[in-house]
Structure formats: structure tokens, C-alpha cells
Design a protein around this motif. Structure first.
Motif, short mmCIF file in Angstrom:
data_model
loop_
_atom_site.label_atom_id
_atom_site.label_comp_id
_atom_site.label_asym_id
_atom_site.label_seq_id
_atom_site.Cartn_x
_atom_site.Cartn_y
_atom_site.Cartn_z
N THR A 1 0.04 8.22 5.99
CA THR A 1 -1.34 8.04 6.47
C THR A 1 -2.03 9.37 6.69
N VAL A 2 -3.33 9.41 6.32
CA VAL A 2 -4.18 10.57 6.56
C VAL A 2 -5.36 10.11 7.40
N SER A 3 -5.70 10.85 8.45
CA SER A 3 -6.81 10.49 9.33
C SER A 3 -8.00 11.41 9.10
N VAL A 4 -9.19 10.82 8.97
CA VAL A 4 -10.41 11.58 8.70
C VAL A 4 -11.50 11.14 9.67
N VAL A 5 -12.11 12.10 10.36
CA VAL A 5 -13.24 11.79 11.24
C VAL A 5 -14.51 11.76 10.39
N ILE B 1 0.85 -1.20 0.00
CA ILE B 1 0.00 0.00 0.00
C ILE B 1 0.88 1.24 0.00
N GLU B 2 0.62 2.15 -0.93
CA GLU B 2 1.44 3.35 -1.05
C GLU B 2 0.94 4.47 -0.14
N LYS B 3 -0.38 4.59 0.03
CA LYS B 3 -0.94 5.63 0.89
C LYS B 3 -2.23 5.11 1.51
N LEU B 4 -2.44 5.45 2.79
CA LEU B 4 -3.59 4.93 3.54
C LEU B 4 -4.38 6.07 4.15
N VAL B 5 -5.69 6.02 3.95
CA VAL B 5 -6.62 6.95 4.61
C VAL B 5 -7.35 6.19 5.70
N GLN B 6 -7.28 6.69 6.93
CA GLN B 6 -7.95 6.06 8.06
C GLN B 6 -9.19 6.86 8.42
N VAL B 7 -10.31 6.16 8.57
CA VAL B 7 -11.58 6.80 8.91
C VAL B 7 -12.13 6.19 10.18
N ASP B 8 -12.54 7.05 11.11
CA ASP B 8 -13.21 6.58 12.32
C ASP B 8 -14.18 7.66 12.78
N VAL B 9 -15.31 7.25 13.35
CA VAL B 9 -16.31 8.21 13.79
C VAL B 9 -15.89 8.91 15.08
N ALA B 10 -14.95 8.30 15.81
CA ALA B 10 -14.48 8.87 17.09
C ALA B 10 -13.15 9.58 16.90
N GLU B 11 -13.15 10.89 17.12
CA GLU B 11 -11.93 11.67 16.95
C GLU B 11 -10.83 11.21 17.90
N ASN B 12 -11.21 10.81 19.11
CA ASN B 12 -10.22 10.37 20.09
C ASN B 12 -9.46 9.12 19.65
N ALA B 13 -10.04 8.40 18.68
CA ALA B 13 -9.38 7.19 18.22
C ALA B 13 -8.02 7.47 17.60
N PHE B 14 -7.86 8.67 17.05
CA PHE B 14 -6.62 9.00 16.36
C PHE B 14 -5.53 9.49 17.31
N LYS B 15 -5.89 9.73 18.56
CA LYS B 15 -4.89 10.14 19.53
C LYS B 15 -4.07 8.92 19.95
N ASN B 16 -2.79 9.10 20.09
CA ASN B 16 -1.88 8.00 20.43
C ASN B 16 -1.97 6.87 19.40
N ALA B 17 -2.10 7.26 18.13
CA ALA B 17 -2.22 6.27 17.06
C ALA B 17 -0.93 5.45 16.94
N VAL B 18 -1.11 4.19 16.54
CA VAL B 18 0.03 3.30 16.34
C VAL B 18 0.80 3.74 15.10
N GLU B 19 2.11 3.72 15.18
CA GLU B 19 2.93 4.18 14.06
C GLU B 19 2.90 3.17 12.92
N SER B 20 3.03 3.71 11.69
CA SER B 20 3.06 2.89 10.49
C SER B 20 4.07 3.46 9.52
N GLU B 21 4.68 2.61 8.72
CA GLU B 21 5.64 3.08 7.73
C GLU B 21 4.96 3.66 6.50
N ILE B 22 3.65 3.49 6.40
CA ILE B 22 2.90 3.98 5.24
C ILE B 22 2.43 5.41 5.50
#
Length: 218
Positions: free
Chosen positions: A56-60, A33-54
Motif C-alpha cells: 500500500t502507498v498513501s497519498v494526501v 488486488i496486487e497493489k493499492l494506493v490510498q488517497v485522503d485529504v486528511a494527513e492524520n487519516a494515515f496515522k495508526n492505519a489498519v494493517e493490510s496484506e496488500i
């Protein structure tokens, strides 16, 4: 991630629906995967996110209202989040809408028999002690219905597989203690709006006796 690792295909843009802290992303590589978009309904989910080598863009956003154009993603993945969705058929349609015509959707969710023993014990005890019952365990979709739901959403070349994991417990309270230990950290609980906030002590003791008699196993 294991399925993607076997693929000889590279996905330029992928979407993780219900990503949480990014549990899937940490197992993916730039070779797949060259680029990853992460979607979650909970904004707090993106806090302290696990690191990835890809990259990544986070969208609520809500899984039922994905804010992306049609035919955007080469790959959509979702792991153990779709049981929180209010309208699962609509979520599947949204995923199909944002997926390219030759794109791939890989999802994992809890099957309908998940926590059956716990659910059954609580319902029997509540019927006996209180004359009725309300849901105390999140509802799960029957595996037999998934193929039909995906087909109606527009997906083809379907593969629906199941993996049954059986864990034995001596009693109901051990089950609940284990669930609380695992799922509180995941933000999990009963997602039913019509759930009762608590169970009476007598009902809980009756449920524990029923569980021990019907399902208890050291």
C-alpha cells in the motif's frame, strides 16, 4: 470487498478514494488486488492505519484533484467519503480520468434520505422557534441523481443499488448520542460551511418533542 471477492478478475493497481485509516484495505486480498494506493485529504487519516496484506502507498490529496495520470488504475473504490466532497460531479470526472478504459469503479455513499427524521425535526423546531433554519446534518445526494451524475462523468454500464437500514430510537437525544459515539471516531460531523455552531436550548427541546411525537420508537 464482497463484490470484489466474487470477481474472477485480478486488479494490478487499485485506488481507494477517501481511504481514511484503510478500512477497505483490511478486507482485500492479494489474490484480487496486487497493489493499492490510498488517497485522503486528511494527513492524520494515515496515522495508526489498519494493517493490510496488500502493498500500500498513501497519498494526501483532494478527491477533486487526483494527482495521477490518465488511465492509471484498474480499479477505483470509495466507501462513505464522497458526501464530504464539495463538487461531486468533478470528483466523479477525476475518478473516470484516472481509471483505465476497461477499469471498474465501485463506490458506496450515504443516500439522500439518510437521517431524514433528525433533519426534519431540527428544521421544524428551528422554523417554529427562530423563524428560519440552517443545515445541521450533512447534505446527502439523492439516489435518483447518482446515475445521471456518473453518466455525465463518462461512466457506462452503470448499476446503482440501495440498501436501506432502519434503526429505531425512542428520541432525538438518543439519536445524537449514538451518532456522536460512532462518527467522532470516524472524524465525522456536519460538513456544511454555512451551518450554525450551536442550537438554542429551547429549539433543541422543541426538536426532541417533535421527534418523539413523529418518529419515536422504543
Amino acid at each position: 470487498p464482497a463484490l470484489l471477492g466474487l470477481s474472477r478478475r485480478t486488479f494490478p493497481l487499485a485506488l481507494d478514494v477517501g481511504s481514511g485509516r484503510g478500512y477497505i484495505a483490511q478486507h482485500l486480498t492479494k489474490e484480487v488486488i496486487e497493489k493499492l494506493v490510498q488517497v485522503d485529504v486528511a494527513e492524520n487519516a494515515f496515522k495508526n492505519a489498519v494493517e493490510s496484506e496488500i502493498p500500500t502507498v498513501s497519498v494526501v490529496a483532494d478527491e477533486e484533484f487526483l494527482p495521477f495520470k490518465e488511465d492509471t488504475f484498474d480499479l477505483v473504490v470509495s466507501s462513505l467519503s464522497l458526501h464530504w466532497v464539495n463538487d461531486l460531479p468533478k470528483a466523479f470526472r477525476e475518478i473516470h480520468h484516472v481509471l483505465k478504459p476497461d477499469g471498474v469503479f465501485i463506490g458506496a455513499m450515504f443516500g439522500g434520505d439518510t437521517l431524514y427524521e433528525l433533519r426534519c425535526s431540527l428544521q421544524l423546531a428551528e422554523l417554529e422557534r427562530e423563524g428560519g433554519f440552517s443545515p445541521h446534518v450533512s447534505p446527502f445526494t439523492a439516489v435518483s441523481d447518482l446515475g445521471h451524475l456518473l453518466s455525465r462523468a463518462g461512466f457506462n454500464t452503470l448499476t446503482v443499488d440501495t440498501d436501506e437500514i432502519q434503526v429505531n430510537y425512542p428520541g432525538l437525544f438518543e439519536v445524537m448520542e449514538d451518532l456522536q459515539g460512532k462518527y467522532v471516531r470516524m472524524g465525522e460531523s456536519n460538513c456544511s460551511w454555512n451551518r450554525k455552531p450551536l442550537l438554542h436550548r429551547d429549539t433543541m427541546l422543541a426538536a426532541a418533542a417533535i421527534y418523539r411525537e413523529m418518529y419515536g420508537n422504543s
